[in-house]
Enzyme design. Sequence first.
Site, PDB file in Angstrom:
ATOM      1  N   LYS A 171      17.480  11.353 -70.121  1.00 56.56           N
ATOM      2  CA  LYS A 171      17.839   9.935 -70.188  1.00 56.56           C
ATOM      3  C   LYS A 171      18.055   9.504 -71.647  1.00 56.56           C
ATOM      4  O   LYS A 171      18.951   8.711 -71.958  1.00 56.56           O
ATOM      5  CB  LYS A 171      16.752   9.087 -69.531  1.00 56.56           C
ATOM      6  CG  LYS A 171      16.909   7.579 -69.691  1.00 56.56           C
ATOM      7  CD  LYS A 171      18.104   6.991 -68.948  1.00 56.56           C
ATOM      8  CE  LYS A 171      18.277   5.517 -69.285  1.00 56.56           C
ATOM      9  NZ  LYS A 171      19.318   4.849 -68.537  1.00 56.56           N
ATOM     10  N   LYS A 239      14.583  -0.538 -77.354  1.00 59.16           N
ATOM     11  CA  LYS A 239      13.468   0.341 -76.989  1.00 59.16           C
ATOM     12  C   LYS A 239      13.978   1.765 -76.766  1.00 59.16           C
ATOM     13  O   LYS A 239      13.411   2.737 -77.275  1.00 59.16           O
ATOM     14  CB  LYS A 239      12.823  -0.221 -75.704  1.00 59.16           C
ATOM     15  CG  LYS A 239      11.758   0.606 -75.049  1.00 59.16           C
ATOM     16  CD  LYS A 239      12.119   1.248 -73.720  1.00 59.16           C
ATOM     17  CE  LYS A 239      12.857   0.491 -72.707  1.00 59.16           C
ATOM     18  NZ  LYS A 239      13.221   1.197 -71.478  1.00 59.16           N
TER      19      LYS A 239
HETATM   20  P1  NAD Z   1      13.644  -6.084 -65.912  1.00 64.64           P
HETATM   21  O1  NAD Z   1      12.912  -6.655 -67.068  1.00 64.64           O
HETATM   22  O2  NAD Z   1      14.715  -6.889 -65.252  1.00 64.64           O
HETATM   23  O3  NAD Z   1      12.620  -5.628 -64.766  1.00 64.64           O
HETATM   24  C1  NAD Z   1      11.320  -5.155 -64.991  1.00 64.64           C
HETATM   25  C2  NAD Z   1      10.406  -5.785 -63.961  1.00 64.64           C
HETATM   26  O4  NAD Z   1       9.090  -5.248 -64.097  1.00 64.64           O
HETATM   27  C3  NAD Z   1      10.259  -7.314 -64.133  1.00 64.64           C
HETATM   28  O5  NAD Z   1      10.494  -7.933 -62.887  1.00 64.64           O
HETATM   29  C4  NAD Z   1       8.819  -7.496 -64.599  1.00 64.64           C
HETATM   30  O6  NAD Z   1       8.251  -8.713 -64.165  1.00 64.64           O
HETATM   31  C5  NAD Z   1       8.168  -6.305 -63.904  1.00 64.64           C
HETATM   32  N1  NAD Z   1       6.872  -5.933 -64.491  1.00 64.64           N
HETATM   33  C6  NAD Z   1       6.581  -5.730 -65.789  1.00 64.64           C
HETATM   34  N2  NAD Z   1       5.273  -5.393 -65.913  1.00 64.64           N
HETATM   35  C7  NAD Z   1       4.757  -5.361 -64.663  1.00 64.64           C
HETATM   36  C8  NAD Z   1       3.472  -5.099 -64.134  1.00 64.64           C
HETATM   37  N3  NAD Z   1       2.452  -4.797 -64.950  1.00 64.64           N
HETATM   38  N4  NAD Z   1       3.300  -5.136 -62.799  1.00 64.64           N
HETATM   39  C9  NAD Z   1       4.323  -5.443 -61.970  1.00 64.64           C
HETATM   40  N5  NAD Z   1       5.564  -5.742 -62.403  1.00 64.64           N
HETATM   41  C10 NAD Z   1       5.776  -5.702 -63.753  1.00 64.64           C
HETATM   42  O7  NAD Z   1      14.243  -4.686 -66.430  1.00 64.64           O
HETATM   43  P2  NAD Z   1      15.371  -3.774 -65.731  1.00 64.64           P
HETATM   44  O8  NAD Z   1      16.681  -4.059 -66.386  1.00 64.64           O
HETATM   45  O9  NAD Z   1      15.247  -3.833 -64.258  1.00 64.64           O
HETATM   46  O10 NAD Z   1      14.922  -2.335 -66.289  1.00 64.64           O
HETATM   47  C11 NAD Z   1      13.795  -1.631 -65.767  1.00 64.64           C
HETATM   48  C12 NAD Z   1      13.770  -0.236 -66.399  1.00 64.64           C
HETATM   49  O11 NAD Z   1      14.981   0.465 -66.068  1.00 64.64           O
HETATM   50  C13 NAD Z   1      13.672  -0.241 -67.925  1.00 64.64           C
HETATM   51  O12 NAD Z   1      12.881   0.835 -68.358  1.00 64.64           O
HETATM   52  C14 NAD Z   1      15.122  -0.048 -68.349  1.00 64.64           C
HETATM   53  O13 NAD Z   1      15.218   0.518 -69.643  1.00 64.64           O
HETATM   54  C15 NAD Z   1      15.651   0.852 -67.256  1.00 64.64           C
HETATM   55  N6  NAD Z   1      17.088   0.777 -66.974  1.00 64.64           N
HETATM   56  C16 NAD Z   1      17.729  -0.423 -66.916  1.00 64.64           C
HETATM   57  C17 NAD Z   1      19.105  -0.450 -66.636  1.00 64.64           C
HETATM   58  C18 NAD Z   1      19.886  -1.755 -66.574  1.00 64.64           C
HETATM   59  O14 NAD Z   1      21.127  -1.698 -66.586  1.00 64.64           O
HETATM   60  N7  NAD Z   1      19.254  -2.917 -66.480  1.00 64.64           N
HETATM   61  C19 NAD Z   1      19.806   0.746 -66.421  1.00 64.64           C
HETATM   62  C20 NAD Z   1      19.105   1.949 -66.442  1.00 64.64           C
HETATM   63  C21 NAD Z   1      17.747   1.958 -66.740  1.00 64.64           C
END
Ligand code: NAD
Length: 293
Positions: A171, A239
């Site tokens: 990744k 990050k």
């Molecule tokens: P986001 O911030 O929209 O979602 C993360 C969720 O986790 C939030 O709803 C938050 O409230 C929840 N959360 C955080 N701590 C928590 C806890 N202790 N208990 C329960 N829930 C908790 O982020 P995202 O865009 O959905 O990304 C999530 C992951 O996927 C990240 O690591 C990101 O780098 C990766 N990612 C994102 C994308 C993208 O296009 N958005 C693509 C590939 C990978």
Amino acid sequence: MARVGFIGLGIMGTPMAANLVAAGHTVVGFSRRTASIEKAAERGVLSASSIKDVVEESDFVITMLPDSPDVEKVLLGEDGVLAFATKEQVIIDMSTIRPDVARAIAQKASVRGVAVLDAPVSGGEAGAIEGVLSIMVGGTAEAFNKASEVFAAMGKTIVHVGPAGSGQTVKAANQLMVATNLQGLAEAVVFLEAHGVSVAPALEVLGGGLAGSTVLARKSKNMMTREFTPGFRMDLFHKDMGIVTSAAREAGVSLLVGSLVAQVIAAVVAQGGATLDQSSMITIVDKLSRPQD
Ligand code: NAD
């Protein structure tokens, strides 16, 4: 059909959980924010009031959280997933985190006989909605095979890339390629605009040649319109580039272009763009190329 626990119902987690429901799995979700739970409930995700409830009602537990400390807390913390997991279950972390943290989590879980897969994804919010994510999986072949029906509901290209932590290393390479590709696209858009060329047809023809890419297909509209609703937030991208640059240093690899682009991303965040989409990298090219108001 499996019972799947889902922790972290954000931009990615909600559509991924919805696709699991659509494939016929029973999905029990947990998130800190009521709004996230409600949104997921509209897509058929059942809600649990604690991590304990999620684990006790699931064959697989998926986490989709922002960063390494969040995953460590949810999986390893007091009242975290591992405190309740059994040998029959598979824990799947689909967040993007540090490879060394993924390895340490898998090691700690294996002492208790519990399998953990690191299974980060690529394809963005659109890929999550369409269920066509690329999923790069680290961990044992046995756990990977067991989880294959779960992965199939969320992704199209699903590959077991090696032992624990390997998924996160792959990744990191993905983010290196995406970041440098985005910077190239941003510079091309500003370059075309400066020459008075109509950008949409220019990118259409470029998309059919060697310069074509998923980055171009998915992100050029945001750049052309300077519309930066995320998608993929710049704070998460920042990050990820921290993960890439530190993993490269550990391996003794020089990232000439990658480390420069990491600084472009750092600059967008420093200038207040943490919550903007990754396509906002173009704002730095704008600032360097045009007189400011
Ligand atoms: P986001 O911030 O929209 O979602 C993360 C969720 O986790 C939030 O709803 C938050 O409230 C929840 N959360 C955080 N701590 C928590 C806890 N202790 N208990 C329960 N829930 C908790 O982020 P995202 O865009 O959905 O990304 C999530 C992951 O996927 C990240 O690591 C990101 O780098 C990766 N990612 C994102 C994308 C993208 O296009 N958005 C693509 C590939 C990978």
